[in-house]
Design a protein around this motif. Sequence first.
Motif, PDB file in Angstrom:
ATOM      1  N   ARG A 140      -4.277  57.343  38.993  1.00 31.61           N
ATOM      2  CA  ARG A 140      -4.398  56.093  38.245  1.00 31.61           C
ATOM      3  C   ARG A 140      -5.460  56.198  37.140  1.00 31.61           C
ATOM      4  O   ARG A 140      -5.329  55.607  36.081  1.00 31.61           O
ATOM      5  CB  ARG A 140      -4.747  54.991  39.244  1.00 31.61           C
ATOM      6  CG  ARG A 140      -4.998  53.623  38.705  1.00 31.61           C
ATOM      7  CD  ARG A 140      -3.709  52.859  38.491  1.00 31.61           C
ATOM      8  NE  ARG A 140      -3.995  51.511  38.014  1.00 31.61           N
ATOM      9  CZ  ARG A 140      -4.367  51.228  36.774  1.00 31.61           C
ATOM     10  NH1 ARG A 140      -4.486  52.183  35.885  1.00 31.61           N
ATOM     11  NH2 ARG A 140      -4.622  49.988  36.425  1.00 31.61           N
ATOM     12  N   TYR A 141      -6.537  56.953  37.417  1.00 29.03           N
ATOM     13  CA  TYR A 141      -7.671  57.045  36.479  1.00 29.03           C
ATOM     14  C   TYR A 141      -7.720  58.374  35.727  1.00 29.03           C
ATOM     15  O   TYR A 141      -8.676  58.649  35.024  1.00 29.03           O
ATOM     16  CB  TYR A 141      -8.998  56.784  37.215  1.00 29.03           C
ATOM     17  CG  TYR A 141      -9.143  55.318  37.588  1.00 29.03           C
ATOM     18  CD1 TYR A 141      -9.787  54.424  36.734  1.00 29.03           C
ATOM     19  CD2 TYR A 141      -8.563  54.810  38.749  1.00 29.03           C
ATOM     20  CE1 TYR A 141      -9.873  53.076  37.045  1.00 29.03           C
ATOM     21  CE2 TYR A 141      -8.638  53.457  39.059  1.00 29.03           C
ATOM     22  CZ  TYR A 141      -9.299  52.597  38.209  1.00 29.03           C
ATOM     23  OH  TYR A 141      -9.373  51.258  38.502  1.00 29.03           O
ATOM     24  N   GLN A 142      -6.671  59.171  35.899  1.00 28.94           N
ATOM     25  CA  GLN A 142      -6.642  60.506  35.312  1.00 28.94           C
ATOM     26  C   GLN A 142      -6.839  60.499  33.791  1.00 28.94           C
ATOM     27  O   GLN A 142      -7.499  61.370  33.229  1.00 28.94           O
ATOM     28  CB  GLN A 142      -5.298  61.149  35.644  1.00 28.94           C
ATOM     29  CG  GLN A 142      -5.227  62.613  35.314  1.00 28.94           C
ATOM     30  CD  GLN A 142      -3.844  63.168  35.635  1.00 28.94           C
ATOM     31  OE1 GLN A 142      -2.955  62.435  36.092  1.00 28.94           O
ATOM     32  NE2 GLN A 142      -3.661  64.441  35.389  1.00 28.94           N
ATOM     33  N   GLY A 143      -6.271  59.499  33.145  1.00 31.54           N
ATOM     34  CA  GLY A 143      -6.437  59.381  31.696  1.00 31.54           C
ATOM     35  C   GLY A 143      -7.916  59.329  31.324  1.00 31.54           C
ATOM     36  O   GLY A 143      -8.376  60.073  30.447  1.00 31.54           O
ATOM     37  N   ASP A 144      -8.671  58.505  32.010  1.00 33.56           N
ATOM     38  CA  ASP A 144     -10.101  58.390  31.730  1.00 33.56           C
ATOM     39  C   ASP A 144     -10.840  59.701  32.008  1.00 33.56           C
ATOM     40  O   ASP A 144     -11.710  60.109  31.242  1.00 33.56           O
ATOM     41  CB  ASP A 144     -10.731  57.275  32.582  1.00 33.56           C
ATOM     42  CG  ASP A 144     -10.451  55.878  32.026  1.00 33.56           C
ATOM     43  OD1 ASP A 144      -9.757  55.771  30.995  1.00 33.56           O
ATOM     44  OD2 ASP A 144     -10.932  54.895  32.630  1.00 33.56           O
ATOM     45  N   PHE A 145     -10.478  60.369  33.109  1.00 34.43           N
ATOM     46  CA  PHE A 145     -11.131  61.648  33.418  1.00 34.43           C
ATOM     47  C   PHE A 145     -10.898  62.639  32.287  1.00 34.43           C
ATOM     48  O   PHE A 145     -11.821  63.278  31.795  1.00 34.43           O
ATOM     49  CB  PHE A 145     -10.577  62.235  34.725  1.00 34.43           C
ATOM     50  CG  PHE A 145     -11.267  61.712  35.969  1.00 34.43           C
ATOM     51  CD1 PHE A 145     -12.449  62.287  36.413  1.00 34.43           C
ATOM     52  CD2 PHE A 145     -10.722  60.675  36.707  1.00 34.43           C
ATOM     53  CE1 PHE A 145     -13.085  61.826  37.565  1.00 34.43           C
ATOM     54  CE2 PHE A 145     -11.347  60.200  37.860  1.00 34.43           C
ATOM     55  CZ  PHE A 145     -12.532  60.771  38.289  1.00 34.43           C
ATOM     56  N   GLN A 146      -9.634  62.759  31.876  1.00 36.01           N
ATOM     57  CA  GLN A 146      -9.308  63.825  30.926  1.00 36.01           C
ATOM     58  C   GLN A 146      -9.751  63.519  29.495  1.00 36.01           C
ATOM     59  O   GLN A 146     -10.246  64.393  28.803  1.00 36.01           O
ATOM     60  CB  GLN A 146      -7.810  64.101  30.980  1.00 36.01           C
ATOM     61  CG  GLN A 146      -7.411  64.533  32.382  1.00 36.01           C
ATOM     62  CD  GLN A 146      -6.264  65.525  32.386  1.00 36.01           C
ATOM     63  OE1 GLN A 146      -5.738  65.909  31.348  1.00 36.01           O
ATOM     64  NE2 GLN A 146      -5.868  65.941  33.558  1.00 36.01           N
ATOM     65  N   LEU A 147      -9.559  62.284  29.066  1.00 36.74           N
ATOM     66  CA  LEU A 147      -9.933  61.943  27.685  1.00 36.74           C
ATOM     67  C   LEU A 147     -11.418  62.162  27.428  1.00 36.74           C
ATOM     68  O   LEU A 147     -11.822  62.560  26.337  1.00 36.74           O
ATOM     69  CB  LEU A 147      -9.623  60.477  27.397  1.00 36.74           C
ATOM     70  CG  LEU A 147      -8.171  60.072  27.239  1.00 36.74           C
ATOM     71  CD1 LEU A 147      -8.053  58.546  27.242  1.00 36.74           C
ATOM     72  CD2 LEU A 147      -7.600  60.635  25.945  1.00 36.74           C
ATOM     73  N   PHE A 148     -12.230  61.868  28.446  1.00 38.09           N
ATOM     74  CA  PHE A 148     -13.674  61.884  28.218  1.00 38.09           C
ATOM     75  C   PHE A 148     -14.357  63.099  28.828  1.00 38.09           C
ATOM     76  O   PHE A 148     -15.572  63.161  28.900  1.00 38.09           O
ATOM     77  CB  PHE A 148     -14.283  60.575  28.732  1.00 38.09           C
ATOM     78  CG  PHE A 148     -13.670  59.361  28.085  1.00 38.09           C
ATOM     79  CD1 PHE A 148     -13.778  59.181  26.706  1.00 38.09           C
ATOM     80  CD2 PHE A 148     -12.949  58.439  28.819  1.00 38.09           C
ATOM     81  CE1 PHE A 148     -13.200  58.089  26.081  1.00 38.09           C
ATOM     82  CE2 PHE A 148     -12.366  57.332  28.208  1.00 38.09           C
ATOM     83  CZ  PHE A 148     -12.482  57.158  26.837  1.00 38.09           C
ATOM     84  N   GLY A 149     -13.543  64.061  29.277  1.00 35.89           N
ATOM     85  CA  GLY A 149     -14.114  65.329  29.715  1.00 35.89           C
ATOM     86  C   GLY A 149     -14.805  65.296  31.062  1.00 35.89           C
ATOM     87  O   GLY A 149     -15.726  66.084  31.302  1.00 35.89           O
TER      88      GLY A 149
END
Length: 361
Positions: free
Chosen positions: A340-349
């Motif tokens: 669910r939060y993968q986008g936030d993990f990946q976008l911001f390193g």
Amino acid sequence: MPGGMRLHWLLLGACGWVLLILMFVSKYNFFRAVDDYGEKAGQSWTAPGIMVNKSRPAPPPADKPSEAPTLTDWQSVIDHRRELLSSVCKNNSLKNLTHVSISKFVLDRIFVCDKHKILFCQTPKVGNTQWKKVLIVLNGEFPTVEEIPENLVHDHEKNGLPRLSSLSPQEITQRLNTYFKFLIVRDPFERLISAFKDKFVINPRFEPWYKHDIAPAIIRKYRKSHRDTGHATSGLRFEDFVRYLGDVDGRRRMDRQFGEHIIHWVTYVELCAPCEISYDVVGHHETLEQDAPHILRAAGVDRLVTYPSIPPGITRYNRSKVENYFSPISKRDIRRLYSRYQGDFQLFGYARPDFILNLNN
Ligand SMILES: *[C@@H]1O[C@H](CO)[C@@H](O)[C@H](O)[C@H]1NC(C)=O
Ligand SMILES: *[C@@H]1O[C@H](CO)[C@@H](O)[C@H](O)[C@H]1NC(C)=O
Ligand SMILES: *[C@@H]1O[C@H](CO)[C@@H](O)[C@H](O)[C@H]1NC(C)=O
Ligand SMILES: *[C@@H]1O[C@H](CO)[C@@H](O)[C@H](O)[C@H]1NC(C)=O
């Protein structure tokens, strides 16, 4: 004592109590709390006619040679974050976790400093109150950060810090295309722990609906053993919370009941639309000591205001805390939460937290 006299004293006493209660109420500012929870707004409303210029404006001139070299080095950290962000935005397999429309909900999150051409997207639990104070000072409403009354920081009718959503589509477009834009993020799981503690354990801002409405609803739906739902208010557990957050469809239905978006745990993507709006700087809470002065310098306001001092150690990532919170939780639930939060993990390193995803059960 004659009757008239007694009545007189009783009345005086009653007035005193009313005054005391009023003072108490205004000190703790019960009504301000509505602001946070009230921040929900229909996400479907897309502001008409807002065109964002995808090409980034030229970076501010690198003058001021007197600056310490560490600040110049920090620019490469910032550049690296921006490159990563734009490459993850282009990754099609993550598209529905990284792209949103620039809705009214997003425009409500962004604060405007016209005097110095700055836009700040507010994200909870990363010291955003301090940033708002900095911007209120820059807008000229108060001379210093210390002089801003605590209860005015979140009162956007009176503090001279408007939301982008309060402007016309043309005014919005013009600002998105030309102003200096920034946001602050932190490790997504640590952020959720912090939100959990803040809203369900400590609840310092007196927002009773978290404990009295939201927690029981989550427990009813997500607690595995229903034996102890009788005293549901006695406490939401982190594992109930994680199960709720990771359940995309069930949560959507529940959040509609709660009033759509609860800003404290919607993703950074949903709050700030980082793939649609070209932020000049993405600050990290974990390195706020370097990021705060860098942001002020990049925005060209470092001589006008300083970020309030940061208590040592509070911004550091605490791996053992994350381990403690997640160790009782099943791997399946953690995986769901991560996706669910993968986008936030990946976008911001932020690295995938394998140390909890690969735990026992
Ligand atoms: C977009 O930005 C670029 C560079 O800042 C500028 O040259 C161009 O004219 C802008 N386009 C629009 C439509 O504003
Ligand atoms: C896109 O994201 C997926 C999921 O994280 C990853 O496996 C893949 O390597 C990425 N693709 C590119 C081109 O970076
Ligand atoms: C993303 O899209 C795919 C299909 O395109 C869908 O199966 C998946 O549930 C979506 N994920 C989210 C988080 O909406
Ligand atoms: C990390 O969090 C734990 C609580 O889980 C706390 O006891 C510890 O002091 C924290 N460490 C630091 C460096 O703040």
